[in-house]
Design a protein around this motif. Structure first.
Motif, PDB file in Angstrom:
ATOM      1  N   TYR A  16      20.940   6.211  19.261  1.00  8.86           N
ATOM      2  CA  TYR A  16      21.242   4.890  19.826  1.00  8.86           C
ATOM      3  C   TYR A  16      20.296   3.819  19.273  1.00  8.86           C
ATOM      4  O   TYR A  16      19.179   4.125  18.854  1.00  8.86           O
ATOM      5  CB  TYR A  16      21.116   4.945  21.358  1.00  8.86           C
ATOM      6  N   GLU A  54      23.432   0.612  22.155  1.00  6.89           N
ATOM      7  CA  GLU A  54      24.718   1.180  21.749  1.00  6.89           C
ATOM      8  C   GLU A  54      24.506   2.344  20.794  1.00  6.89           C
ATOM      9  O   GLU A  54      23.448   2.473  20.168  1.00  6.89           O
ATOM     10  CB  GLU A  54      25.569   0.110  21.056  1.00  6.89           C
ATOM     11  N   HIS A  55      25.520   3.158  20.685  1.00  7.91           N
ATOM     12  CA  HIS A  55      25.465   4.227  19.709  1.00  7.91           C
ATOM     13  C   HIS A  55      25.254   3.607  18.331  1.00  7.91           C
ATOM     14  O   HIS A  55      25.776   2.525  18.032  1.00  7.91           O
ATOM     15  CB  HIS A  55      26.766   5.033  19.731  1.00  7.91           C
ATOM     16  N   THR A  71      26.389   4.071  15.519  1.00  5.26           N
ATOM     17  CA  THR A  71      27.584   3.769  14.724  1.00  5.26           C
ATOM     18  C   THR A  71      28.116   2.375  15.058  1.00  5.26           C
ATOM     19  O   THR A  71      28.399   1.564  14.181  1.00  5.26           O
ATOM     20  CB  THR A  71      28.683   4.815  14.997  1.00  5.26           C
ATOM     21  N   LEU A  72      28.223   2.111  16.355  1.00  4.56           N
ATOM     22  CA  LEU A  72      28.696   0.801  16.795  1.00  4.56           C
ATOM     23  C   LEU A  72      27.657  -0.273  16.488  1.00  4.56           C
ATOM     24  O   LEU A  72      28.002  -1.363  16.013  1.00  4.56           O
ATOM     25  CB  LEU A  72      29.009   0.833  18.298  1.00  4.56           C
TER      26      LEU A  72
END
Lengths: 412, 76
Positions: free
Chosen positions: B25, B39-40, B42-43
């Motif tokens: 995260y 957020e993760h 990736t996001l």
């Protein structure tokens, strides 16, 4: 220098009893003397006054009563602290919290070390003298034509919704651990095989995970006199601790469901949605769940988010109805409005991935320590619960911040 | 009739995404509202790349543990 603590307190609506008046008077004298001579720090003076103010129990009771009244005065007064004062106050409270709380709870000495006197409010034994206090400006009635309202007013809490959503059952004994045997990726696969061809070898694999039982509990303590003198209040308090343990259990389960939910990473709808809102986010998360062969059936939102969805209008004020959000259902999913959901966050799940097993609520009364000889009692209230879910099924629940998912979906 | 495109180059590997570690995260500040979100990654990386967010500096956070344990973590 003019200093009249008692007058200042009473002017703001505080009603001091005899012990509190003595304590305030002693503190006032010491403060005045110190300020005139400019010798000692105020905190040292308060500490000194605390040490000389009779027994520890009395001091604790006086301080607690004063703190409660000061809180009422603060609520009804306009007070502003500058940022330095706020920082100092917060630091003092943090540094001394454990000692002060223990001193108030146990009635032991407060201020034997170089500690402040902040954070005087803490759970204590229910006594006639510390449970009910007069509101600011309220005095004992001097006439007969008054009524003590028979109903108590309670703080409202969010509805416990999870047990209406997730399968659950009550058992006599909740298992300490549930071991879940879950399918792991399979080696090999079935295939179309030609005549005389060798059939492919397939090996199914499994992994064991474990879920642990949790205990939700609380206790109250009270004096014989308190129970004797406050029938209605005592019965209400017994009901309240049961309610609060159930509330904590429900909140604990929701926290677990949220912690278990998979975070949003990406979706096929990224960069494709015009002016995305919370309903779009819910449907995209539903799609991600359904794409894993689950069936999302529940959306949990803060009420403020739902209100925002209902107030979407054109620039001329004409209301825009959302065809996906009808009769409390969003694209077929049940929409739950709960203040237990942080505003701006969203939880979407296939509720069938969870089940919950819990015990009855166990309430027992007893005594410990010196309670028997001080006419005090303790009631413990506890229950056990285990939230059953397989790790492999966690993709059936999604949780995230609406704003960031909207940003990911937004069509550039 | 169905058709299937055959890869002529490396088909690539399946990417497994981890969700359980803190390193999965990142804290970002969303430009739209100026708020900090965790957020993760990736996001977070996607939003930063799209210039919709910036990595938030001096922000620490905890990842709450999940309810289940792997069998080797269970106390005997």
């Amino acid at each position: 220098m003019e200093l009249n603590l008692r007058s200042a307190l009473e002017k703001n609506g505080a009603t001091l009893d005899e012990n509190q008046i003595k304590f305030v008077a002693g503190l006032e004298t010491a403060l005045r003397s110190s300020l005139e001579n400019n010798e000692t720090k105020v905190s040292e003076l308060i500490k000194k006054e605390l040490e000389s103010a009779g027994t520890n129990d009395e001091v604790s009771e006086q301080l607690r009563g004063l703190a409660e009244q000061m809180e009422k005065i603060e609520k009804s007064s306009i007070t502003s602290l500058n940022s330095t004062q706020k920082r100092t106050l917060r630091k003092e409270i943090e540094e001394n919290r454990d000692d002060i709380v223990e001193a108030i709870r146990s009635g032991k000495s407060l201020g034997t070390e170089d500690k402040g006197i902040f954070q005087l409010r803490a759970a204590a034994v229910h006594l006639d003298t510390n449970t009910v206090s007069l509101g600011a400006g309220v005095t004992a009635p001097l006439v007969e034509n008054v009524e003590d309202a028979p109903a108590l007013a309670f703080t409202r809490y969010p509805e416990n919704f999870l047990l209406n959503t997730v399968r659950n059952m009550q058992v006599a004994k909740v298992k300490q651990t549930i071991f879940k045997t879950e399918q792991a990726p399979t080696e090999g696969d079935a295939a179309v095989v030609a005549e005389a061809g060798t059939k492919p070898l397939i090996q199914y694999k499994f992994v064991k995970n474990a879920l642990s039982r949790k205990k939700y509990a609380g206790r109250i303590e009270w004096s014989e006199e308190f129970e004797m003198d406050n029938d209605m209040l005592f019965n209400a308090i017994v009901n309240m601790i049961e309610r609060d343990v159930i509330k904590t259990w429900n909140n604990g389960m929701i926290a677990d469901v949220i912690a278990n939910a998979v975070a949003f990473t990406t979706s096929p709808q990224d960069d494709t949605v015009i002016l995305p809102d919370a309903s779009d986010v819910a449907i995209v998360l539903q799609g991600l769940i359904d794409a894993q062969n689950y069936a999302a059936d529940t959306v949990v939102l803060n009420p403020a988010t739902i209100v925002s969805l209902m107030l979407i209008k054109k620039t001329d004020g004409e209301r825009i109805s959302n065809p996906m959000f009808v009769d409390g259902r969003l694209n077929g999913m049940n929409v739950i409005a709960s203040n237990q959901m942080t505003a701006g966050q969203i939880l979407v799940l296939d509720s069938s991935i969870y089940s919950e097993i819990h015990s009855d609520i166990n309430m027992r009364v007893g005594t410990y320590g010196t309670q028997f000889i001080t006419n005090e009692n303790t009631l413990i209230c506890e229950m056990f619960s285990i939230l059953d879910v397989a790790q492999i099924d966690l993709v059936g629940s999604r949780y995230g911040a609406i704003a960031t998912i909207e940003a990911a979906l937004l069509k550039p | 009739m169905s058709v299937k495109i055959k890869n002529t180059k490396n088909a690539g590997e399946v990417e497994y995404i981890s969700y359980s570690k803190k390193a999965d995260y990142k804290a970002i500040t969303l430009k739209k509202d100026g708020k900090v979100y965790v957020e993760h990654k990736t996001l977070a990386d996607t939003l930063v790349k799209k210039k919709l967010a910036e990595y938030a500096k001096d922000v620490d956070f905890d990842i709450e543990s999940r309810t289940f344990k792997h069998i080797e973590d269970v106390e005997k």
